[in-house]
Design a protein around this motif. Structure first.
Motif, PDB file in Angstrom:
ATOM      1  N   ILE A 162     -57.146 -44.554   5.422  1.00  0.00           N
ATOM      2  CA  ILE A 162     -56.268 -44.449   4.256  1.00  0.00           C
ATOM      3  C   ILE A 162     -54.789 -44.471   4.648  1.00  0.00           C
ATOM      4  N   LEU A 163     -53.974 -44.831   3.659  1.00  0.00           N
ATOM      5  CA  LEU A 163     -52.522 -44.684   3.737  1.00  0.00           C
ATOM      6  C   LEU A 163     -52.135 -43.888   2.495  1.00  0.00           C
ATOM      7  N   PRO A 164     -52.006 -42.556   2.622  1.00  0.00           N
ATOM      8  CA  PRO A 164     -51.852 -41.695   1.439  1.00  0.00           C
ATOM      9  C   PRO A 164     -50.633 -42.024   0.575  1.00  0.00           C
ATOM     10  N   GLU A 165     -49.509 -42.333   1.210  1.00  0.00           N
ATOM     11  CA  GLU A 165     -48.276 -42.637   0.492  1.00  0.00           C
ATOM     12  C   GLU A 165     -47.645 -43.879   1.115  1.00  0.00           C
ATOM     13  N   PRO A 166     -46.894 -44.667   0.316  1.00  0.00           N
ATOM     14  CA  PRO A 166     -46.268 -45.881   0.851  1.00  0.00           C
ATOM     15  C   PRO A 166     -45.365 -45.630   2.062  1.00  0.00           C
ATOM     16  N   THR A 167     -44.783 -44.441   2.122  1.00  0.00           N
ATOM     17  CA  THR A 167     -43.858 -44.135   3.218  1.00  0.00           C
ATOM     18  C   THR A 167     -44.523 -43.339   4.345  1.00  0.00           C
TER      19      THR A 167
END
Length: 311
Positions: free
Chosen positions: A192-197
């Motif tokens: 996963i990539l929880p947030e774009p940043t």
């Protein structure tokens, strides 16, 4: 009926070797890690290089060989998880850079390591429906920009790159005979990539378990439905996840390792671009009548398989 007509790819000039990583991170045992990843160097995009830039360079290489294609292409699928911006899509931005006709349908899909198979599935459906005849599938990512520099597992594994695959209704060196795509959303937490940043979070054990317990059995079933023996397949082209993942599939399917090529050593895991780049690298070995099975798997979790025959 859809065919793969040709493929081109582009890799950034900057190369990061395991020796380079060792100098930066002396506490990392890169020699031992490489035994599992199979990766000894990878190409890394510069700060100012985007997935759009890499995709553009790949398409330029294709158009240098087939200048007329810029007037014939009628659909452009851009598969990426690292677009230049949220909107508009990379496909629309690439449309402008290539100065394509307004009649070209453009859209992005947000898939990772299964993305090439999903894109082929879409292109095959567009051609079967008569909506399109000449399609560009651009698969490009710059995962290095969303990797924690202190995360040994992901930083040592992934590289950056782009490929463009020309899918045509009018012939090519490979004919698409069968294709399936599948999803297991309940397993999405493995990558996963929880947030774009934020940075990528990869559960390596979870991903390997997914390959072992979901992808491998499903691939065996896919081959059985083709009504051919696995020994009749000339090449198995798998997503270049890692050497450990490839060896897992070889073991589970009881395959001859010589029929499962890999290019991990000098390119690493190139996400959705891994399969088309591998296919381009070994395309000179493909002869008329050769049977090829491709399989991509990853984020989602999602996966897909394709059966192709050399023309």
């Amino acid at each position: 009926m859809a065919f793969i007509r040709d493929i081109e790819y582009f890799l950034p000039d900057l190369i990061l070797t395991n020796k380079d990583l060792k100098k930066e991170k002396p506490e990392w045992n890169l020699d031992e890690l490489a035994k599992h990843t199979g990766v000894y160097q990878r190409h890394i995009a510069k700060k100012e290089e985007s997935s759009l830039d890499l995709g553009f360079e790949a398409v330029k290489k294709l158009l240098d060989q087939y200048p007329q294609l810029s007037h014939q292409v009628d659909a452009l699928i851009f598969c990426t998880q690292t677009p230049l911006q949220f909107m508009p899509s990379n496909s629309c931005l690439l449309h402008e850079k290539l100065n394509l006709s307004q009649n070209v349908a453009c859209f992005d899909i947000n898939h990772a390591c299964s993305g090439f198979i999903y894109s082929l599935w879409l292109a095959n459906a567009l051609i079967a429906s008569g909506q399109s005849h000449e399609i560009f599938i651009v698969t490009a990512d710059t995962y290095s920009k969303i990797i924690n520099p202190n995360d040994r597992a992901t930083r040592s594994l992934f590289g950056d790159g782009a490929a463009v695959t020309w899918v045509s209704s009018k012939g090519g060196f490979l004919k698409i005979e069968n294709i399936v795509v599948k999803t297991s959303g309940k397993d999405h937490r493995s990558f996963i990539l929880p947030e774009p940043t934020s940075y990528i979070q990869m559960d390596g054990v979870g991903v390997l378990s997914f390959v072992n317990h979901v992808v491998a059995p499903d691939l065996i079933q896919f081959i059985s439905h083709l009504k051919i023996k696995k020994e009749e397949v000339d090449f198995y082209l798998f997503h270049q996840a890692s050497l450990l993942a490839l060896n897992t599939l070889v073991t589970k399917l009881e395959l001859n390792p010589k029929l499962v090529p890999n290019n991990l050593e000098d390119k690493g895991n190139l996400v959705s671009a891994s399969i088309p780049i591998l296919l381009k690298d070994m395309s000179s070995q493909i002869k008329s009548g050769n049977k090829i099975v491709m399989s991509g798997f990853g984020v989602g979790m999602s996966w897909g398989h394709v059966f192709l025959v050399g023309t």
